[in-house]
Scaffold this motif. Sequence first.
Motif, PDB file in Angstrom:
ATOM      1  N   ARG A  31       4.022 -15.264  49.406  1.00  0.00           N
ATOM      2  CA  ARG A  31       4.827 -15.348  48.181  1.00  0.00           C
ATOM      3  C   ARG A  31       5.056 -13.965  47.581  1.00  0.00           C
ATOM      4  O   ARG A  31       6.137 -13.664  47.081  1.00  0.00           O
ATOM      5  N   ALA A  32       4.039 -13.118  47.625  1.00  0.00           N
ATOM      6  CA  ALA A  32       4.153 -11.784  47.036  1.00  0.00           C
ATOM      7  C   ALA A  32       4.995 -10.843  47.899  1.00  0.00           C
ATOM      8  O   ALA A  32       5.645  -9.938  47.365  1.00  0.00           O
ATOM      9  N   LEU A  33       5.013 -11.050  49.208  1.00  0.00           N
ATOM     10  CA  LEU A  33       5.663 -10.121  50.132  1.00  0.00           C
ATOM     11  C   LEU A  33       7.074 -10.517  50.568  1.00  0.00           C
ATOM     12  O   LEU A  33       7.845  -9.668  51.001  1.00  0.00           O
ATOM     13  N   GLU A  34       7.410 -11.810  50.471  1.00  0.00           N
ATOM     14  CA  GLU A  34       8.678 -12.278  51.037  1.00  0.00           C
ATOM     15  C   GLU A  34       9.913 -11.710  50.335  1.00  0.00           C
ATOM     16  O   GLU A  34      10.995 -11.728  50.908  1.00  0.00           O
ATOM     17  N   GLY A  35       9.789 -11.185  49.142  1.00  0.00           N
ATOM     18  CA  GLY A  35      10.919 -10.569  48.462  1.00  0.00           C
ATOM     19  C   GLY A  35      11.265  -9.199  49.027  1.00  0.00           C
ATOM     20  O   GLY A  35      12.376  -8.711  48.835  1.00  0.00           O
ATOM     21  N   GLN A  36      10.344  -8.603  49.734  1.00  0.00           N
ATOM     22  CA  GLN A  36      10.522  -7.260  50.265  1.00  0.00           C
ATOM     23  C   GLN A  36      10.522  -7.205  51.782  1.00  0.00           C
ATOM     24  O   GLN A  36      11.060  -6.262  52.363  1.00  0.00           O
ATOM     25  N   PHE A  37       9.925  -8.196  52.450  1.00  0.00           N
ATOM     26  CA  PHE A  37       9.763  -8.192  53.895  1.00  0.00           C
ATOM     27  C   PHE A  37      10.195  -9.528  54.502  1.00  0.00           C
ATOM     28  O   PHE A  37      10.231 -10.546  53.808  1.00  0.00           O
ATOM     29  N   ARG A  38      10.458  -9.510  55.793  1.00  0.00           N
ATOM     30  CA  ARG A  38      10.613 -10.750  56.566  1.00  0.00           C
ATOM     31  C   ARG A  38       9.222 -11.040  57.101  1.00  0.00           C
ATOM     32  O   ARG A  38       8.742 -10.423  58.046  1.00  0.00           O
TER      33      ARG A  38
END
Length: 64
Positions: A55-62
Amino acid sequence: MSASLRAAAAEIEARMPLFCHQGGSLHYLVRGRGEALLLLHGLGASGADWAMQVRALEGQFRVI
Protein backbone atom coordinates in the motif's frame (compact mmCIF):
# COMPACT_ATOMS: atom_id res chain seq x y z
CA MET A 1 -8.59 -22.40 8.87
CA SER A 2 -12.36 -22.29 8.49
CA ALA A 3 -14.09 -23.62 5.38
CA SER A 4 -15.28 -20.13 4.38
CA LEU A 5 -11.76 -18.71 4.72
CA ARG A 6 -10.33 -21.58 2.64
CA ALA A 7 -12.98 -20.94 -0.03
CA ALA A 8 -12.18 -17.21 -0.13
CA ALA A 9 -8.44 -17.90 -0.40
CA ALA A 10 -9.04 -20.43 -3.20
CA GLU A 11 -11.14 -17.88 -5.11
CA ILE A 12 -8.42 -15.21 -4.85
CA GLU A 13 -5.72 -17.71 -5.88
CA ALA A 14 -7.77 -18.74 -8.91
CA ARG A 15 -7.73 -15.12 -10.15
CA MET A 16 -4.01 -14.53 -9.55
CA PRO A 17 -1.53 -14.73 -12.43
CA LEU A 18 0.53 -17.91 -12.45
CA PHE A 19 4.18 -18.19 -13.53
CA CYS A 20 5.32 -21.71 -14.48
CA HIS A 21 8.94 -22.73 -15.09
CA GLN A 22 10.65 -26.14 -15.16
CA GLY A 23 7.78 -27.90 -13.42
CA GLY A 24 7.36 -25.31 -10.66
CA SER A 25 4.65 -22.68 -10.36
CA LEU A 26 4.25 -19.38 -8.55
CA HIS A 27 1.18 -17.18 -8.05
CA TYR A 28 1.88 -13.46 -7.93
CA LEU A 29 0.18 -10.05 -7.77
CA VAL A 30 1.18 -6.78 -9.44
CA ARG A 31 0.15 -3.42 -8.00
CA GLY A 32 1.02 0.15 -8.98
CA ARG A 33 3.06 1.70 -11.78
CA GLY A 34 6.66 2.71 -12.25
CA GLU A 35 9.94 0.92 -11.77
CA ALA A 36 9.48 -2.75 -10.82
CA LEU A 37 10.02 -3.70 -7.19
CA LEU A 38 9.94 -7.43 -6.37
CA LEU A 39 8.97 -8.43 -2.82
CA LEU A 40 9.69 -12.00 -1.72
CA HIS A 41 8.58 -13.69 1.47
CA GLY A 42 10.46 -16.41 3.27
CA LEU A 43 9.55 -20.02 3.98
CA GLY A 44 6.45 -20.30 6.13
CA ALA A 45 5.35 -16.77 5.30
CA SER A 46 2.75 -15.39 2.92
CA GLY A 47 2.46 -12.59 0.39
CA ALA A 48 -0.10 -11.13 2.81
CA ASP A 49 2.86 -10.25 5.05
CA TRP A 50 3.66 -7.47 2.56
CA ALA A 51 0.17 -5.87 2.55
CA MET A 52 1.12 -2.68 4.45
CA GLN A 53 4.32 -2.17 2.46
CA VAL A 54 2.53 -2.70 -0.87
CA ARG A 55 0.00 0.00 0.00
CA ALA A 56 2.83 2.41 0.84
CA LEU A 57 4.92 1.60 -2.26
CA GLU A 58 2.37 1.09 -5.06
CA GLY A 59 2.04 4.83 -5.70
CA GLN A 60 5.70 5.03 -6.67
CA PHE A 61 6.58 1.52 -7.91
CA ARG A 62 5.15 -1.43 -9.82
CA VAL A 63 5.19 -3.81 -6.86
CA ILE A 64 5.35 -7.50 -7.75
